[in-house]
Design an enzyme around this catalytic site. Structure first.
Site, PDB file in Angstrom:
ATOM      1  N   THR A   1       0.840  -1.234  -0.165  1.00  0.00           N
ATOM      2  CA  THR A   1      -0.012  -0.035  -0.167  1.00  0.00           C
ATOM      3  C   THR A   1       0.927   1.300  -0.038  1.00  0.00           C
ATOM      4  OG1 THR A   1      -1.737  -1.339   1.315  1.00  0.00           O
ATOM      5  CG2 THR A   1      -1.692   1.267   1.289  1.00  0.00           C
TER       6      THR A   1
ATOM      7  N   TYR B   1     -13.162  -4.031  -2.761  1.00  0.00           N
ATOM      8  CA  TYR B   1     -14.552  -3.775  -3.750  1.00  0.00           C
ATOM      9  C   TYR B   1     -15.433  -4.800  -3.734  1.00  0.00           C
ATOM     10  CZ  TYR B   1     -17.264  -1.329  -7.177  1.00  0.00           C
ATOM     11  OH  TYR B   1     -18.347  -1.084  -7.775  1.00  0.00           O
TER      12      TYR B   1
ATOM     13  N   TYR C   1      -2.760 -10.231   4.408  1.00  0.00           N
ATOM     14  CA  TYR C   1      -2.777  -8.614   4.825  1.00  0.00           C
ATOM     15  C   TYR C   1      -4.127  -8.281   4.898  1.00  0.00           C
ATOM     16  CZ  TYR C   1      -1.858  -3.653   4.666  1.00  0.00           C
ATOM     17  OH  TYR C   1      -1.996  -2.187   4.753  1.00  0.00           O
TER      18      TYR C   1
ATOM     19  N   ARG D   1      -9.360   0.107   4.358  1.00  0.00           N
ATOM     20  CA  ARG D   1      -9.240   0.165   2.919  1.00  0.00           C
ATOM     21  C   ARG D   1     -10.136  -0.948   2.029  1.00  0.00           C
ATOM     22  NH1 ARG D   1      -5.034   2.938   0.909  1.00  0.00           N
ATOM     23  NH2 ARG D   1      -3.529   3.932   2.677  1.00  0.00           N
TER      24      ARG D   1
ATOM     25  N   LYS E   1      -0.251  -9.885   8.527  1.00  0.00           N
ATOM     26  CA  LYS E   1      -0.040  -8.402   8.727  1.00  0.00           C
ATOM     27  C   LYS E   1      -1.416  -8.032   9.238  1.00  0.00           C
ATOM     28  CE  LYS E   1       1.077  -3.856   6.865  1.00  0.00           C
ATOM     29  NZ  LYS E   1       1.299  -3.209   5.567  1.00  0.00           N
TER      30      LYS E   1
ATOM     31  N   ILE F   1       5.209  -4.528  10.235  1.00  0.00           N
ATOM     32  CA  ILE F   1       5.367  -3.872   8.711  1.00  0.00           C
ATOM     33  C   ILE F   1       5.116  -2.532   8.840  1.00  0.00           C
ATOM     34  CG2 ILE F   1       4.919  -4.084   6.506  1.00  0.00           C
ATOM     35  CD1 ILE F   1       4.202  -7.134   6.773  1.00  0.00           C
TER      36      ILE F   1
END
Length: 296
Positions: free
Chosen positions: A48, A111, A137, A142, A165, A207
Site C-alpha cells: 500500500t 471492492y 494482509y 481500505r 499483517k 510492517i
C-alpha cells in the site's frame, strides 16, 4: 513449525517517482541502502505504501525485480502481490516468486470483497500455486473486508501461509486469533501505533510506515521488547506516538512521502488520485518532524 520470514521491523517502502511521474530507480537504490544501513529487518516492496494500486503490471514487476537485485540477500524482500481477482493474484505471485522474493504479502479482496468461505478459497488457491511463504494482509479500513479469527485458523493449516499483517486495530480479535493459531501463524502489526501491544501477545514485529524515516528506532522498539526490555519498547512507542499519528494525518502514503521530501530524500509526489497535503497539514507534520529532530 513454519519458517519465520523476519523478526523485527520491516519497512513498507515507498515507491519514489521522478518529476515526470516515473519510478526513480536511482533514488530507490539510495533509500534501500539507507534502510539496510540503519537496521531495517526486511523490505516490503509494492505494498500500500508503495502505491501498488497505481502501478502498471510492468512497473510492479520491475520494482520488485529491482528491489530483489539491489538488496542482494542482505535482508528478506517481501512483495505485495494481492488482488481482488484471484487469477491475477496467482499470476502476480508467481511472477514475484520467479523474481526471487523471500515472501509474498497478499491483501484481502477489495471492492467486490467476498465471504469468509470465499477468503479461504481465495487464499488457498494462491497458496496452492506458489512455494513462497505468504503473509495475509488484513486492512478493513481500505478493503471493507475483515478476516475473522476462525478464518485465520483454517488458513493457518496451509503450509505456504506463514503469517499475518494485521491492521484491523482490534486487539481482542488478535488475542483470539493467536489463541486459535498458536505457532502456525506469525503475527506482524500493520499499525505503527500498536507495536508494543502486539508484541505483548507474542507478535514477531511490525510492517511499518514509520520505518521509512526512522528504521533504527522501529527496529529498536521491537527488538528491545523481544530481548527482554519491554519498558524501553513501551517508552519508544509512547515517545513517537505523535509521529505515528502524523504519518497517518492524510491518506497513506501522502504524509510519509511529504515527510521524506522535507527530510531531503526526494521521493516525489504520489500518483493520482492521491494529492498533496494541505498547507495546514504540512505545517503540522513539519512541527512533529522538528520536535524529533528529523528536519531543521
Amino acid at each position: 513449525m513454519k519458517k519465520t520470514l523476519f523478526t523485527g521491523a520491516a519497512v513498507a517502502i515507498v515507491t519514489p517517482f521522478d518529476e515526470k511521474g516515473n519510478i526513480d530507480f536511482e533514488t530507490f537504490a539510495t533509500i534501500i541502502d539507507d534502510q539496510i544501513e540503519h537496521g531495517t529487518d526486511a523490505i516490503v516492496v509494492c505494498g500500500t505504501t508503495g502505491e501498488d494500486a497505481c502501478l502498471s503490471h510492468e512497473e510492479h514487476t520491475s520494482a520488485i525485480k529491482f528491489c530483489v537485485n539491489h538488496v542482494n540477500r542482505r535482508v528478506p524482500v517481501i512483495a505485495g502481490t494481492g488482488s481482488n481477482c484471484t487469477r491475477y493474484a496467482i499470476y502476480l505471485s508467481q511472477e514475484a516468486e520467479n523474481l526471487g522474493v523471500d515472501g509474498l504479502l497478499s491483501v484481502t479482496p477489495y471492492y467486490n470483497k467476498t465471504s469468509q468461505d470465499g477468503l479461504i478459497a481465495h487464499y488457498t488457491a494462491i497458496a496452492d500455486h506458489v512455494h513462497t511463504p505468504i503473509i495475509l494482509y488484513n486492512v478493513p479500513s481500505r478493503t471493507g473486508l475483515n478476516i475473522q479469527p476462525q478464518t485465520y485458523k483454517a488458513l493457518a493449516e496451509h503450509e505456504n501461509i506463514c503469517a499475518i499483517k494485521e491492521a484491523n486495530g482490534n486487539i481482542s480479535a488478535l488475542a483470539d486469533t493467536m489463541a486459535l493459531c498458536g505457532d502456525k501463524l506469525d503475527v506482524y502489526s500493520g499499525n505503527d501505533d500498536q507495536v508494543t501491544s502486539f508484541l505483548s501477545l507474542g507478535a514477531k514485529g511490525v510492517i511499518s510506515v514509520v520505518s521509512n524515516i526512522m528504521p533504527a528506532m522501529m527496529h529498536e522498539m521491537v527488538m528491545s521488547y523481544l530481548n527482554g526490555d519491554p519498558a524501553k519498547s513501551r517508552a519508544l512507542q509512547l515517545e513517537y506516538i505523535d509521529l505515528c499519528h502524523a504519518l497517518f494525518s492524510d491518506v497513506n502514503p501522502i504524509p510519509v512521502k511529504e515527510a521524506m521530501n522535507m527530510m531531503g530524500l526526494h521521493v516525489g509526489n504520489c500518483r493520482l488520485p492521491l494529492t498533496r497535503m494541505s498547507e495546514e497539514k504540512c505545517r503540522a507534520l513539519r512541527a512533529v518532524l522538528e520536535k524529533h529532530s528529523l528536519v531543521k
